[in-house]
Every structure is written in structure tokens, then in C-alpha cells.
Design an enzyme around this catalytic site. Structure first.
Site, PDB file in Angstrom:
ATOM      1  N   HIS A   1      -6.133   0.037  -1.234  1.00 52.49           N
ATOM      2  CA  HIS A   1      -6.505  -1.295  -0.732  1.00 52.49           C
ATOM      3  C   HIS A   1      -7.659  -1.933  -1.498  1.00 52.49           C
ATOM      4  O   HIS A   1      -8.662  -2.363  -0.921  1.00 52.49           O
ATOM      5  CB  HIS A   1      -6.814  -1.216   0.761  1.00 52.49           C
ATOM      6  CG  HIS A   1      -5.665  -0.771   1.586  1.00 52.49           C
ATOM      7  ND1 HIS A   1      -5.408   0.562   1.839  1.00 52.49           N
ATOM      8  CD2 HIS A   1      -4.674  -1.474   2.186  1.00 52.49           C
ATOM      9  CE1 HIS A   1      -4.313   0.662   2.577  1.00 52.49           C
ATOM     10  NE2 HIS A   1      -3.847  -0.557   2.802  1.00 52.49           N
TER      11      HIS A   1
ATOM     12  N   ASP B   1      -7.469   5.421  -1.795  1.00 49.92           N
ATOM     13  CA  ASP B   1      -7.156   4.215  -1.034  1.00 49.92           C
ATOM     14  C   ASP B   1      -6.621   3.126  -1.968  1.00 49.92           C
ATOM     15  O   ASP B   1      -7.314   2.704  -2.893  1.00 49.92           O
ATOM     16  CB  ASP B   1      -8.430   3.731  -0.332  1.00 49.92           C
ATOM     17  CG  ASP B   1      -8.172   2.607   0.666  1.00 49.92           C
ATOM     18  OD1 ASP B   1      -7.065   2.033   0.645  1.00 49.92           O
ATOM     19  OD2 ASP B   1      -9.093   2.315   1.452  1.00 49.92           O
TER      20      ASP B   1
ATOM     21  N   CYS C   1       0.807  -1.225   0.000  1.00 44.94           N
ATOM     22  CA  CYS C   1       0.000   0.000   0.000  1.00 44.94           C
ATOM     23  C   CYS C   1       0.841   1.277   0.000  1.00 44.94           C
ATOM     24  O   CYS C   1       0.526   2.232  -0.721  1.00 44.94           O
ATOM     25  CB  CYS C   1      -1.004   0.004   1.155  1.00 44.94           C
ATOM     26  SG  CYS C   1      -0.324  -0.338   2.781  1.00 44.94           S
TER      27      CYS C   1
END
Length: 383
Positions: free
Chosen positions: A264, A262, A73
Site C-alpha cells: 500500500h 505492505d 494489493c
């Protein structure tokens, strides 16, 4: 009718609140009520790099790592910052993406981030270069590690035409940057065309990364106003940070919340190529996020890295002025210090002078000692 109305409310994304407070996205100010569509178009135009799966293994034939899910990430956040710097330089700050976009310069930028060993800024290159910073492939990075790795990688990609400076010890040494970016007889890329035009320049376009530690286990409230202000500076490229062991790319703020992309989400590996086939068009769309997310600024991890982009020396001078006037002067405990030179170089006899120079709000951009040693120090932030 009532049930349909309720469903429409439930379907409406909660990316941007309906508020009179200004929304800031990478130095640009918006009105959420009047400009919601414009905000979303701007956000969707940012490159969005996420976890991928089924790419060629990282680390050679004996490696079984074919996805970065669970560990990549922060590497993806680094890609997003660098990608935005390249978009800003080669296509312009106001450039926007659309599903039908086939701009050759855009495709050339995107190609550099493909998940394959040969791509300049691929997950493979970043992970393997991380080994030189003490991080094995598959190990989580902190903000400082990704900053140091990107700094090494951009040196090898001449087309990108940028340099990265990592400001350490919560201090931006202005003359260190000037010595790094000033190039005698240099050239820089200008936007448009298959191969960007090279124009005479005395300045290497700068991606400035400033790793900071703003608390122990959580962010100290004294830094919150400064952190929000950083998104309002024209040269802002956001903040790399996140929640504990969960990296996020913060691109703006509204009220006491930060707006972020994000990484993820796990998507399949694939190439966009020249974007001529339907499959390429679908793959390109996976690099753009329809809706951003928000969290309270108090909820972010105290390890962050401020990011700024200065295409010209004039941009850098303006950034230093903004840092001094907006991030340092109004704050009891500023996020960082701004100094002309590295203070540790001076002898005890010069203590009074060093204190005066450390506090100075004006930096002489005309005088730089070319003999000064610009070797980097290194340290690791907790992540």
C-alpha cells in the site's frame, strides 16, 4: 545530548523487535539481537511490489485505469510470492540484492513484472486474466483468485520453468502434485548466466499455494500455532493474506507477531531495463523495501493462502514430511489435511480403507497412477 539520544530512538525503525525469541523469515531462523543487519538485508532482498501509477491503461483504449491504487494489493502480493519463487529457483535461496546489483538473471525476473501488457506477470496480465475468474479489472481479489490466476499465467512463460499447484478444500493431495510435476525427459533451469542453463530433470519446480479459511470474521485461535509454524518450514514462501480488504504478504514471524511486506505505497511507473542509467538504478530501488512491518497474528484476516516452493522432488517429499510432523500431528485442529489420493473417488465399500489412507502419515512417492484425472475444482474464499 539527551535530545539527540531521544531522536535516535525515535528514528530507529520498529520492524524487528529486540528480543531473545527467534525471528523466522521464509524458513530461515535469526537472532534479532545478534543478526539484526542480516535480517534487514534478507528482507530488503525480497521483491517488493506496490501500487503504481501512470502506467499504460489496463483493458484497451477505452479504459481509464492507469493505476492499481485501492484495488491491486492482493495482485501485488501474488507478484511478490511468484517473484520470490523465481529468485529462489534461478538465483538461489541465499541470493541477496544490493543497490549496485546488475545480475542479468535478476533483471530478467524483474522485467517479467513490469507494469505493461507485454510483461508475463504484469498487473495488466493478472487483472485481465482475473476476468476469467469472474473478477472485473479494478475489482479486489481474494487469496484463491490470485492463486488461480497465477497458475494460469505461469503456463505461458517457459523461461520461468515453474508450475503452480493450488490445493483446494484444505487438502493437499500428494499424488495430484506428483502427476503435475513429474515430467518425462523434462528440463529445469539452473542459476547463473544470461540464459539459465537447462539441466535434465524429471521434476517441474513447484510453487504450491494452499488457500485456507481459518475462521469467520477473525482467525480462530486454534489455528495460530500452526500458522506460525508454517513460516519455520524450509520450503516456506510465506503467506498471502492481510487484514479485511487489505492484502499483505506475510514473510515471517517473531513471537505472536507476523512480519509482512505492505503493497500500500503508490509509486510511479517506470522501467529498470539493463540498470545502466541513474534513473534505472533509482527505479530498481523502488522494488525493495528498506524495513518490514509487524502486526499481531490475531489481527490478520482468516482468508489466507500458505505458500511453499519445491525446486526438486526431494524438496516436495521433505515438505510433505514437515507438514505431517509439524502442522498436522501436533495440532488438535490442523490447518490442512494431507492425503495420498482424492477421497471422493472411492465407493462406500472402501470406506474403511479410505479412512485408513486419509490418516496415513506416509505417502508412497514411488507409485503414481498416470491415468488419474487431475482436473481442478474451484471455490472462492471470502476476501
Amino acid at each position: 545530548m539527551d535530545s539527540l539520544f531521544t531522536q535516535n530512538i525515535l528514528d530507529e525503525p520498529e520492524d524487528i523487535p529486540q528480543t531473545d525469541e527467534p525471528v523466522w523469515v521464509l524458513g530461515k531462523k535469526y537472532n534479532a539481537i545478534k543478526e539484526l543487519d542480516a535480517i534487514r538485508r534478507d528482507i530488503r532482498s525480497k521483491l517488493w511490489f506496490t501500487y503504481r501509477k501512470n502506467f499504460k491503461s489496463i483493458g484497451g483504449n477505452n479504459s481509464t485505469i492507469t493505476t492499481d491504487k485501492g484495488w491491486g494489493c492482493m495482485l501485488r502480493c501474488g507478484q511478490m510470492v511468484l517473484g520470490q519463487a523465481l529468485i529462489t529457483l534461478h538465483l538461489g535461496k541465499e541470493w541477496q540484492w544490493a543497490p549496485e546489483t546488475r545480475n542479468s538473471t535478476y533483471l530478467k525476473i524483474l522485467e517479467r513484472f513490469e507494469d505493461r501488457r507485454g510483461a508475463a506477470f504484469s498487473i495488466h496480465q493478472i487483472a485481465l486474466t482475473g476476468a476469467t475468474e469472474g473478477k472485473e479489472v479494478g475489482q479486489w481479489f481474494g487469496p484463491n483468485t490470485i492463486a488461480q490466476v497465477l497458475k494460469k499465467l505461469v503456463v505461458h512463460d517457459e523461461w520461468s520453468s515453474i508450475t503452480i499447484h493450488v490445493a483446494l478444500d484444505n487438502t493437499l493431495i500428494v499424488n495430484d502434485v506428483l502427476r503435475q510435476c513429474r515430467v518425462e525427459g523434462g528440463t529445469t533451469a539452473e542459476a547463473d548466466g544470461d540464459v539459465p542453463l537447462k539441466a535434465p530433470s524429471q521434476w517441474k519446480p513447484l510453487l504450491l499455494l494452499i488457500p485456507l479459511r481459518l475462521g469467520l470474521s477473525e482467525i480462530n485461535p486454534i489455528y495460530i500455532n500452526g500458522l506460525k509454524t508454517s513460516f519455520k518450514i524450509s520450503q516456506s514462501l510465506g503467506v498471502i493474506g492481510g487484514k479485511p480488504n487489505l492484502a499483505l504478504y506475510f514473510i515471517g514471524c517473531v513471537g505472536n507477531e507476523v512480519i509482512y511486506l505492505d503493497p500500500h505505497t503508490t509509486q510511479r511507473y517506470g522501467s529498470v531495463d539493463k540498470k545502466l542509467e541513474e534513473e534505472d538504478i533509482e527505479m530498481d530501488a523502488t522494488y525493495h523495501c528498506k524495513f518490514a512491518s509487524r502486526i499481531p497474528i490475531t489481527g490478520i484476516d482468516p482468508s489466507v493462502a500458505l505458500c511453499f516452493f519445491c525446486a526438486t522432488e526431494k524438496d516436495f517429499e521433505a515438505l510433505c514430511k514437515s507438514i505431517q510432523e509439524e502442522l498436522i500431528a501436533p495440532e488438535k485442529q490442523p490447518l490442512l489435511e494431507l492425503c495420498a489420493e482424492r477421497l471422493t473417488q472411492w465407493s462406500p465399500i472402501e470406506d474403511a480403507a479410505s479412512e485408513a489412507i486419509a490418516a496415513v502419515s506416509f505417502v508412497d512417492f514411488e507409485h503414481v497412477d498416470p491415468q488419474y484425472d487431475t482436473s481442478d475444482e474451484d471455490f472462492e474464499l471470502l476476501g
